[in-house]
Design a protein around this motif. Sequence first.
Motif, PDB file in Angstrom:
ATOM      1  N   ASN A 188      56.113  42.931  71.207  1.00 13.61           N
ATOM      2  CA  ASN A 188      55.776  42.198  69.985  1.00 13.61           C
ATOM      3  C   ASN A 188      56.797  42.568  68.929  1.00 13.61           C
ATOM      4  N   SER A 189      56.578  42.101  67.709  1.00 13.87           N
ATOM      5  CA  SER A 189      57.604  42.242  66.670  1.00 13.87           C
ATOM      6  C   SER A 189      57.463  43.514  65.848  1.00 13.87           C
ATOM      7  N   THR A 190      56.501  44.354  66.173  1.00 15.21           N
ATOM      8  CA  THR A 190      56.213  45.540  65.350  1.00 15.21           C
ATOM      9  C   THR A 190      57.445  46.423  65.199  1.00 15.21           C
ATOM     10  N   ALA A 191      57.666  46.887  63.943  1.00 16.13           N
ATOM     11  CA  ALA A 191      58.829  47.723  63.674  1.00 16.13           C
ATOM     12  C   ALA A 191      58.458  49.172  63.396  1.00 16.13           C
ATOM     13  N   GLU A 192      57.165  49.445  63.175  1.00 21.29           N
ATOM     14  CA  GLU A 192      56.780  50.787  62.730  1.00 21.29           C
ATOM     15  C   GLU A 192      57.105  51.855  63.758  1.00 21.29           C
ATOM     16  N   ASN A 193      57.200  53.102  63.277  1.00 23.70           N
ATOM     17  CA  ASN A 193      57.442  54.246  64.147  1.00 23.70           C
ATOM     18  C   ASN A 193      58.741  54.144  64.942  1.00 23.70           C
ATOM     19  N   ASN A 194      59.752  53.587  64.308  1.00 21.28           N
ATOM     20  CA  ASN A 194      61.084  53.596  64.920  1.00 21.28           C
ATOM     21  C   ASN A 194      61.077  53.015  66.332  1.00 21.28           C
ATOM     22  N   ARG A 195      60.442  51.876  66.505  1.00 18.72           N
ATOM     23  CA  ARG A 195      60.431  51.254  67.837  1.00 18.72           C
ATOM     24  C   ARG A 195      61.751  50.509  68.029  1.00 18.72           C
ATOM     25  N   PHE A 196      62.325  50.666  69.202  1.00 23.56           N
ATOM     26  CA  PHE A 196      63.626  50.046  69.435  1.00 23.56           C
ATOM     27  C   PHE A 196      63.814  49.675  70.897  1.00 23.56           C
ATOM     28  N   THR A 197      64.640  48.658  71.108  1.00 23.79           N
ATOM     29  CA  THR A 197      65.302  48.364  72.379  1.00 23.79           C
ATOM     30  C   THR A 197      66.599  47.669  72.016  1.00 23.79           C
ATOM     31  N   TYR A 198      67.695  48.262  72.354  1.00 22.06           N
ATOM     32  CA  TYR A 198      68.962  47.655  71.974  1.00 22.06           C
ATOM     33  C   TYR A 198      70.035  47.875  73.020  1.00 22.06           C
ATOM     34  N   PHE A 199      71.010  46.941  72.981  1.00 25.04           N
ATOM     35  CA  PHE A 199      72.251  47.094  73.734  1.00 25.04           C
ATOM     36  C   PHE A 199      73.204  47.912  72.876  1.00 25.04           C
ATOM     37  N   GLN A 200      73.947  48.768  73.500  1.00 29.64           N
ATOM     38  CA  GLN A 200      74.986  49.496  72.772  1.00 29.64           C
ATOM     39  C   GLN A 200      76.265  49.452  73.602  1.00 29.64           C
ATOM     40  N   ILE A 201      77.370  49.160  72.902  1.00 30.50           N
ATOM     41  CA  ILE A 201      78.694  49.289  73.509  1.00 30.50           C
ATOM     42  C   ILE A 201      79.511  50.192  72.588  1.00 30.50           C
ATOM     43  N   GLY A 202      80.460  50.916  73.186  1.00 26.12           N
ATOM     44  CA  GLY A 202      81.125  51.970  72.424  1.00 26.12           C
ATOM     45  C   GLY A 202      80.245  53.203  72.474  1.00 26.12           C
TER      46      GLY A 202
END
Lengths: 189, 401
Positions: free
Chosen positions: B270-284
């Motif tokens: 879902n769209s919840t942002a609280e508590n530093n929720r993340f999923t991301y692509f990283q390059i570099g």
Amino acid sequence: MSFSTDPNPNQSLTVAHSRALLAKNWGNAQTSLLAFITASVPQFSDAEDLLQEVAVEVAVRFDDYDPSRPFLPWALWIAKIKIAEFYRNRQRRQVVLVGNSLDALAEACVEIQESLSDEQFAIEKCLDQLTDRSRELLNLRYSEGISSPEIGARLGISVRYVRVALSRIRTTLTECVQAAMTSRSSSNA
Amino acid sequence: MREQEALELIDAHLDDDDLSEEQITALADWLRENPQHAQRAFHRIFLHSFLRRRLQAQRLSTSSTRTDLVPGSTIEPSVTAEQFSLQLMENTAVAGKFTRRRSVLLLGGLLLCLALLAWGGFMYMYSTNPTVEMATAYDGFDYPATSIPAPLPQPQTWPNTGGMQGLSGGIGWAEPWQETGAKVAVIVDHTRELNWDPKDMRKFKPLGHTDTQGRVLQTTGLQMRTAMGIRSLTSRKLDLTAFPESMIDESGLGKDGTVLWFSFLAQSFNSTAENNRFTYFQIGSREISGFRIGKVGAAPSGNWTATGLLTGAQVNLRSSSVPSGEMAFLVTRLEFRPGPEDAAVWINPSLAAEPKLAEATLRLSVPDFRFDGITINANYSTDIDEIRIGPSFRAVAPSVP
């Protein structure tokens, strides 16, 4: 595979009619036969040589063919004999498609023969949609007939990438052809 | 054996590469398993055979030899059907790298004429359809689905072994996926999911993108799902030899003066942002410099976000108005320059043509960086699919023909 027990089922045909029938049947089946032979004999030069041998054998045995039965299965039977002879006579590194696998491919060849003509047109259209890089790879592989390591050396890329890229191009073409054939079926429905 | 794997083995065989005994056995079993498998194999073999005959008769033209296409026009075929057929027959008799053909004398001209008839009736219509370009690196997650604990997966029961570790499909990669987090990402088959959390936004349909004109993004296989809870860290190195040399310097991919495109589909639980929720692509790299895109914990809205990275800090963070609980097709253009790079991100763009920079959803300057792989870092379950890296928009945003 069973064939007519009449030793000369074509005896009632005149020589001219028999030749015309052979020519017509061979013309319809040649493309499928070459693809089938290629499955077992991937070296193009060997496959084309073998096709010529099958053509000769078909012509020699044509009096044994029962025209009331489909031609392609009979020709495939002869092709399988020739493929077996090929492997006995040549020092082949590896035999991949043989026995039941080859039988399965022969059945598939007969099943889809009718659509191969349309498929050729679809492939031609799909080829035009490829990028220059893909076309260059196909030219190297099929027009110049050089191996994957040689292609890699010429383009300065790894052999693995060449193999994967060629496979990917073929998959792209296959998907394009399937879409074209599906679209054609829908518009004809 | 999966169909794609079987077809790749057939390709290898037809390219005269050796197969192992196990591969030969597996391929034979696959062929015999189902008549449809044999038919698909034969279609592939037929393609190979056709390409040989077609390209022996006439090479495919490239941009240096093709005439310009005018929309709606047709081009006179460069070879008529009869000439094409004659060339086919002539080419089978040409000596060169191959053994000389033995001439067929039986029925002489009649067999030759019938061979011409078999190839007769060709008409060449040159269309103005968009060219199909290939991604240099691609993974559509065409792998078997992972078993996930039932009934509903929870952070404490999420798998911590297996997952994506060792999966090696796709193209343009130097090695298989590596899992180095406490948990692992998994492969999910959306069509077989029975137990959905009521709040899970992903339950409505599998990942895909259809633009406003009805064009559909090409997709294959299943999709990847990152871990619930801390965390999955899933990485894969690129095969730099697959990229043009002009794009690579001593530090990796992204030489100054080059442009690279990168895309993927994603949707978070879902769209919840609280508590530093993340999923991301990283390059570099986070420690030196890089680029990050996805659901980023530092973005207060929980919307899809892109940011630069410099010595451990996120810089120039830009958030979109698209919530991460909504399915998104994210396309990034990276222009590598002397000094900072320029990143442009479009979310759910039209697939018709390369979008304009002025219409980018996000635009940011990214610290100078190079990269040689991608990492997907997640503590909040997000589905990801169709990762593509390539030289053009078309390469990373192919639509179904």
